[in-house]
Design a protein around this motif. Structure first.
Motif, PDB file in Angstrom:
ATOM      1  N   GLU A 236      77.630  50.308  14.781  1.00 25.47           N
ATOM      2  CA  GLU A 236      77.070  50.464  16.066  1.00 25.47           C
ATOM      3  C   GLU A 236      75.500  49.873  15.832  1.00 25.47           C
ATOM      4  N   LEU A 237      75.135  50.475  14.670  1.00 24.77           N
ATOM      5  CA  LEU A 237      73.644  50.470  14.527  1.00 24.77           C
ATOM      6  C   LEU A 237      73.103  49.210  13.750  1.00 24.77           C
TER       7      LEU A 237
ATOM      8  N   LEU B 112      69.198  49.361   6.848  1.00 24.11           N
ATOM      9  CA  LEU B 112      70.129  50.280   7.411  1.00 24.11           C
ATOM     10  C   LEU B 112      70.773  51.345   6.286  1.00 24.11           C
TER      11      LEU B 112
ATOM     12  N   LYS C 203      63.361  46.369   7.986  1.00 22.14           N
ATOM     13  CA  LYS C 203      64.348  47.244   8.435  1.00 22.14           C
ATOM     14  C   LYS C 203      65.784  47.393   7.575  1.00 22.14           C
TER      15      LYS C 203
ATOM     16  N   GLU D 218      79.188  54.476  12.913  1.00 18.44           N
ATOM     17  CA  GLU D 218      77.829  54.483  13.399  1.00 18.44           C
ATOM     18  C   GLU D 218      77.282  53.463  12.632  1.00 18.44           C
TER      19      GLU D 218
ATOM     20  N   THR E   9      68.177  44.049  11.491  1.00 21.04           N
ATOM     21  CA  THR E   9      68.572  44.531  10.188  1.00 21.04           C
ATOM     22  C   THR E   9      68.440  43.773   9.198  1.00 21.04           C
TER      23      THR E   9
ATOM     24  N   VAL F 230      67.086  53.278   9.240  1.00 19.71           N
ATOM     25  CA  VAL F 230      67.706  53.894  10.402  1.00 19.71           C
ATOM     26  C   VAL F 230      69.038  54.300   9.579  1.00 19.71           C
TER      27      VAL F 230
ATOM     28  N   GLY G 148      71.882  45.694  13.677  1.00 24.18           N
ATOM     29  CA  GLY G 148      71.445  44.784  14.598  1.00 24.18           C
ATOM     30  C   GLY G 148      71.033  43.498  14.002  1.00 24.18           C
TER      31      GLY G 148
ATOM     32  N   ALA H  51      73.057  55.870   9.184  1.00 21.69           N
ATOM     33  CA  ALA H  51      74.153  55.978   9.869  1.00 21.69           C
ATOM     34  C   ALA H  51      75.139  57.130   8.725  1.00 21.69           C
TER      35      ALA H  51
END
Length: 223
Positions: A38-39, A4, A2, A35, A44, A28, A41, A30
């Protein structure tokens, strides 16, 4: 894996997400620094970070990410000056690409930084820790203590120190360090290696710990 992607340009972000998706990556996106934080994780595995964001400078975002996570960070920027790249490394980035970049180069760099993150701790055939003249290096948990106090190294700084620690007292050539830490034979990383070594010395307050062997590489001293 994953990834970001922190990119405020919609068209560029869409194209990049589509390419990464076709390559088998989960992504994902941002659109700004807030953002991104916040995203971010626990799942990630890498961050592709643009520096020119609408709400804050990308270097600040990188520092904040590094303050809470050891996830690999690749900076993507149109700022091509060497000074800007050095600032990115000091902020905790593992690597950088300059826009416009070839997506094949980006993929190679993503694979390199994530491969080092997966393989460095506790590699087979190596000790799980090393204690040397007040320094304790824990390869499994990626921790460094000096006189019992933790030292906040970036992931790449830890990797450089870990490579030298695996060959204590032996001069490790620059190209070997670059190959093991950055996953490439490209000599363009020589300057990045110098920056990381200088930062390790400064943070550990042990200038003598890593000796420079001119024209060859570096050696962990005190063994």
């Amino acid at each position: 894996m994953k990834i970001l992607v922190v990119e405020d340009d919609d068209r560029m972000a869409e194209a990049l997400l589509a390419f990464l998706g076709r390559a088998g990556y989960a992504t994902v996106r941002a659109a700004n620094g807030a953002e991104a934080l916040e995203l971010l994780g626990s799942d990630t595995e890498a961050v592709l970070l643009d520096l020119s964001l609408p709400d804050m400078d990308g270097l600040d975002v990188c520092r904040r990410i590094r303050g809470i996570s050891g996830v690999p960070v690749i900076i993507a920027t149109a700022r091509s000056q060497v000074e800007e790249r050095i600032k990115g490394l000091h902020a905790g980035a593992d690597d950088f690409v300059v826009k416009p970049y070839d997506v094949r180069e980006l993929m190679a760099r993503l694979e390199a930084v994530t491969r080092r993150t997966r393989s460095m701790p506790g590699e087979a055939g190596h000790e799980a820790s090393l204690t040397l003249d007040g320094m304790h290096l824990d390869f499994v948990n990626r921790l460094v203590l000096v006189d019992g106090a933790p030292v906040d190294l970036t992931p790449k700084e830890f990797d450089v120190l870990a490579v030298l620690a695996r060959y204590p007292g032996v001069v490790v050539p620059r190209d070997r360090i670059i190959r093991e830490v950055w996953g490439t034979d490209w000599t363009g990383f020589n300057r990045s290696l110098e920056v990381h070594v200088a930062s390790i010395r400064r943070k550990m307050e042990r200038d003598w710990l890593i000796a420079t062997v001119r024209g060859v590489g570096y050696r962990l001293t005190g063994v």
